[in-house]
Design an enzyme around this catalytic site. Structure first.
Site, PDB file in Angstrom:
ATOM      1  N   ASN A  24       0.566  -1.594  -0.313  1.00 41.03           N
ATOM      2  CA  ASN A  24      -0.339   0.089   0.155  1.00 41.03           C
ATOM      3  C   ASN A  24       1.010   1.339  -0.046  1.00 41.03           C
ATOM      4  O   ASN A  24       1.511   1.981   1.055  1.00 41.03           O
ATOM      5  CB  ASN A  24      -0.800   0.151   0.768  1.00 41.03           C
ATOM      6  CG  ASN A  24      -1.866   1.392   1.196  1.00 41.03           C
ATOM      7  OD1 ASN A  24      -1.768   2.102   0.857  1.00 41.03           O
ATOM      8  ND2 ASN A  24      -2.365   1.201   2.646  1.00 41.03           N
ATOM      9  N   TRP A  25       0.890   1.594  -1.350  1.00 41.97           N
ATOM     10  CA  TRP A  25       2.178   3.036  -1.078  1.00 41.97           C
ATOM     11  C   TRP A  25       1.451   4.093  -0.914  1.00 41.97           C
ATOM     12  O   TRP A  25       2.127   5.133  -0.303  1.00 41.97           O
ATOM     13  CB  TRP A  25       1.312   3.805  -2.317  1.00 41.97           C
ATOM     14  CG  TRP A  25       2.981   2.347  -3.723  1.00 41.97           C
ATOM     15  CD1 TRP A  25       2.850   1.038  -2.917  1.00 41.97           C
ATOM     16  CD2 TRP A  25       3.527   2.891  -5.044  1.00 41.97           C
ATOM     17  NE1 TRP A  25       4.029   0.812  -4.079  1.00 41.97           N
ATOM     18  CE2 TRP A  25       3.815   1.854  -5.214  1.00 41.97           C
ATOM     19  CE3 TRP A  25       3.310   4.350  -5.668  1.00 41.97           C
ATOM     20  CZ2 TRP A  25       4.650   1.750  -5.752  1.00 41.97           C
ATOM     21  CZ3 TRP A  25       4.088   4.086  -6.890  1.00 41.97           C
ATOM     22  CH2 TRP A  25       4.931   3.058  -6.984  1.00 41.97           C
ATOM     23  N   LYS A  26      -0.295   4.061   0.319  1.00 39.04           N
ATOM     24  CA  LYS A  26      -0.559   5.244   0.227  1.00 39.04           C
ATOM     25  C   LYS A  26      -0.492   6.999  -0.731  1.00 39.04           C
ATOM     26  O   LYS A  26       0.017   6.941  -2.147  1.00 39.04           O
ATOM     27  CB  LYS A  26       0.153   5.305   1.843  1.00 39.04           C
ATOM     28  CG  LYS A  26      -0.276   4.619   2.653  1.00 39.04           C
ATOM     29  CD  LYS A  26       0.126   5.085   4.161  1.00 39.04           C
ATOM     30  CE  LYS A  26       0.258   2.951   4.838  1.00 39.04           C
ATOM     31  NZ  LYS A  26       0.517   3.527   6.354  1.00 39.04           N
TER      32      LYS A  26
ATOM     33  N   HIS B 254      -9.573   1.090   6.038  1.00 39.68           N
ATOM     34  CA  HIS B 254      -7.747   1.237   6.080  1.00 39.68           C
ATOM     35  C   HIS B 254      -7.936   2.524   7.227  1.00 39.68           C
ATOM     36  O   HIS B 254      -8.706   3.461   7.608  1.00 39.68           O
ATOM     37  CB  HIS B 254      -7.294   2.238   4.913  1.00 39.68           C
ATOM     38  CG  HIS B 254      -5.511   1.982   5.759  1.00 39.68           C
ATOM     39  ND1 HIS B 254      -5.276   3.051   6.369  1.00 39.68           N
ATOM     40  CD2 HIS B 254      -4.447   0.727   5.198  1.00 39.68           C
ATOM     41  CE1 HIS B 254      -3.966   2.904   6.173  1.00 39.68           C
ATOM     42  NE2 HIS B 254      -3.523   1.643   5.767  1.00 39.68           N
TER      43      HIS B 254
ATOM     44  N   GLU C  14      -6.224   5.283   8.366  1.00 41.09           N
ATOM     45  CA  GLU C  14      -6.643   6.588   7.919  1.00 41.09           C
ATOM     46  C   GLU C  14      -6.770   7.000   7.113  1.00 41.09           C
ATOM     47  O   GLU C  14      -7.465   8.394   7.676  1.00 41.09           O
ATOM     48  CB  GLU C  14      -4.782   6.746   6.964  1.00 41.09           C
ATOM     49  CG  GLU C  14      -4.163   6.568   7.415  1.00 41.09           C
ATOM     50  CD  GLU C  14      -2.551   6.139   6.553  1.00 41.09           C
ATOM     51  OE1 GLU C  14      -2.125   5.385   5.217  1.00 41.09           O
ATOM     52  OE2 GLU C  14      -1.244   5.339   7.457  1.00 41.09           O
TER      53      GLU C  14
ATOM     54  N   GLU D   8      -4.608  -4.617  11.162  1.00 39.78           N
ATOM     55  CA  GLU D   8      -3.665  -3.169  11.231  1.00 39.78           C
ATOM     56  C   GLU D   8      -3.631  -2.700  13.020  1.00 39.78           C
ATOM     57  O   GLU D   8      -4.553  -1.048  12.480  1.00 39.78           O
ATOM     58  CB  GLU D   8      -3.925  -2.586   9.583  1.00 39.78           C
ATOM     59  CG  GLU D   8      -3.797  -3.076   8.828  1.00 39.78           C
ATOM     60  CD  GLU D   8      -3.028  -2.073   8.022  1.00 39.78           C
ATOM     61  OE1 GLU D   8      -1.828  -2.231   7.476  1.00 39.78           O
ATOM     62  OE2 GLU D   8      -3.763  -1.256   7.834  1.00 39.78           O
TER      63      GLU D   8
ATOM     64  N   GLY E 297       3.827   2.758  10.415  1.00 34.45           N
ATOM     65  CA  GLY E 297       5.262   3.617  10.354  1.00 34.45           C
ATOM     66  C   GLY E 297       5.175   3.834  11.455  1.00 34.45           C
ATOM     67  O   GLY E 297       5.723   5.328  11.995  1.00 34.45           O
TER      68      GLY E 297
ATOM     69  N   SER F 171       4.194  -1.859   9.689  1.00 35.70           N
ATOM     70  CA  SER F 171       5.509  -1.960  10.366  1.00 35.70           C
ATOM     71  C   SER F 171       6.305  -3.422   9.991  1.00 35.70           C
ATOM     72  O   SER F 171       7.478  -3.908  10.540  1.00 35.70           O
ATOM     73  CB  SER F 171       5.969  -1.209  12.007  1.00 35.70           C
ATOM     74  OG  SER F 171       5.562  -0.216  12.540  1.00 35.70           O
TER      75      SER F 171
ATOM     76  N   GLY G 216       2.942  -0.755   4.104  1.00 38.52           N
ATOM     77  CA  GLY G 216       2.981   0.664   3.922  1.00 38.52           C
ATOM     78  C   GLY G 216       4.703   0.755   3.616  1.00 38.52           C
ATOM     79  O   GLY G 216       4.858   0.982   2.524  1.00 38.52           O
ATOM     80  N   GLY G 217       5.648   1.315   4.035  1.00 39.64           N
ATOM     81  CA  GLY G 217       6.586   2.164   4.241  1.00 39.64           C
ATOM     82  C   GLY G 217       7.654   1.388   3.667  1.00 39.64           C
ATOM     83  O   GLY G 217       8.494   1.313   2.235  1.00 39.64           O
TER      84      GLY G 217
HETATM   85  P1  13P Z   1       3.851   0.674   7.764  1.00 37.30           P
HETATM   86  O1  13P Z   1       4.014  -0.974   7.219  1.00 37.30           O
HETATM   87  O2  13P Z   1       4.674   1.584   6.853  1.00 37.30           O
HETATM   88  O3  13P Z   1       3.084   0.756   9.264  1.00 37.30           O
HETATM   89  O4  13P Z   1       1.901   1.029   7.268  1.00 37.30           O
HETATM   90  C1  13P Z   1       1.234  -0.270   7.513  1.00 37.30           C
HETATM   91  C2  13P Z   1      -0.110   0.379   6.411  1.00 37.30           C
HETATM   92  O5  13P Z   1      -0.759   1.059   6.729  1.00 37.30           O
HETATM   93  C3  13P Z   1      -0.330  -0.650   4.940  1.00 37.30           C
HETATM   94  O6  13P Z   1      -1.566  -0.740   4.480  1.00 37.30           O
END
Ligand code: 13P
Length: 258
Positions: free
Chosen positions: A18-20, A104, A106, A176, A182, A221, A242-243
């Site tokens: 997930n690149w966000k 999600h 966010e 999650e 993050g 993470s 994510g990251g």
């Molecule tokens: P991180 O891997 O950066 O913690 O993000 C997780 C995430 O929100 C994937 O949807």
């Protein structure tokens, strides 16, 4: 082992990036060519890319008929209409998406998406033939107050009530924990497994067959150095990254840990 796991074929692993709202076309090209170059993706692992909307067409083109999967990070709860700036499930489907994230944290936190709205998006996604990935998780404060199961049960039940348990046969779940997203502070494999088992058992209480086959991803993470320990857990069927998905080499290592 939960009741749901007896007499079931092994579940495939799914690793989703997930690149966000990060990256660009160059990164997309880099990641896809990296993944397609390597012959050694484990057979039991499917890799799903979730780039931002503007890159979906390019991603679909680059993937062609290769084994990578494509999905979006969000969709409208409406089928069509005067909703400036929104993107419909049919549009995503036509663009080559097979999956879409719903709920999600966010979206829940920053855009005030309620359980009811998330459930609506889940339903509308499936109507267009997309597989929703329903994300659930507790905040740091809820975690400290030991409310994890209460929160997850509420988030899950809202969708079961709206969509019906049968709809989960073509859906994916993701745990999650918000405090792990993050932050570099992943849930331990044991902690994550405990919540995943709870999620699977909650589904099993309604439909054991679906509970046995549904994929439950862990996100928060996930990095190359903790992925294998997480993915090996009985009820963890891959990850939502994510990251680390923004680095072709790290993402590749995580895919290989599946
Ligand atoms: P991180 O891997 O950066 O913690 O993000 C997780 C995430 O929100 C994937 O949807």
């Amino acid at each position: 082992m939960t009741n749901a796991q007896q007499d079931q074929a092994p579940r495939r692993q799914l690793v989703a990036g997930n690149w966000k709202m990060h990256g660009n076309a160059a990164l997309l090209r880099n990641i896809i060519s990296n993944l397609l170059d390597k012959e050694d993706l484990p057979e039991q692992v499917d890799v799903l890319l979730l780039p931002p909307f503007p890159y979906l067409s390019l991603a679909a083109e680059l993937i062609g008929d290769q084994r990578l999967l494509l999905g979006a990070q969000n969709l409208s709860e409406h089928e069509q209409g005067a909703y400036t700036g929104e993107v419909s499930a049919d549009m995503l489907s036509e663009t080559g998406c097979g999956y879409v994230l719903v709920g999600h944290s966010e979206r829940r936190e920053l855009y005030a998406e309620s359980d009811a709205l998330v459930a609506e998006k889940f339903v509308i996604a499936q109507r267009a033939g997309l597989r929703p990935i329903l994300c659930m998780g507790e905040t740091a404060e809820q975690h400290e107050r030991e409310l994890t199961e209460v929160i997850i049960a509420r988030q899950l039940q809202a969708v079961i009530d709206r969509a019906g348990i049968g709809a989960f046969a073509t859906a994916v779940l993701a745990y999650e924990p918000v405090w792990a997203i993050g932050t570099g502070k992943s849930a331990s494999p044991e902690q994550a497994q405990q919540v995943h088992a709870f999620i699977r058992q909650t589904i099993a209480d309604v439909d054991a067959r679906i509970a046995g086959q549904i994929q439950i991803l862990y996100g928060g993470s996930v990095k190359p150095d903790n992925a294998a320990d997480l993915f090996v857990q009985t009820d963890i069927d891959g990850g939502l990254i994510g990251g680390a998905a923004l680095h072709a080499d790290q993402f590749m290592e995580i895919c290989n840990a599946g």
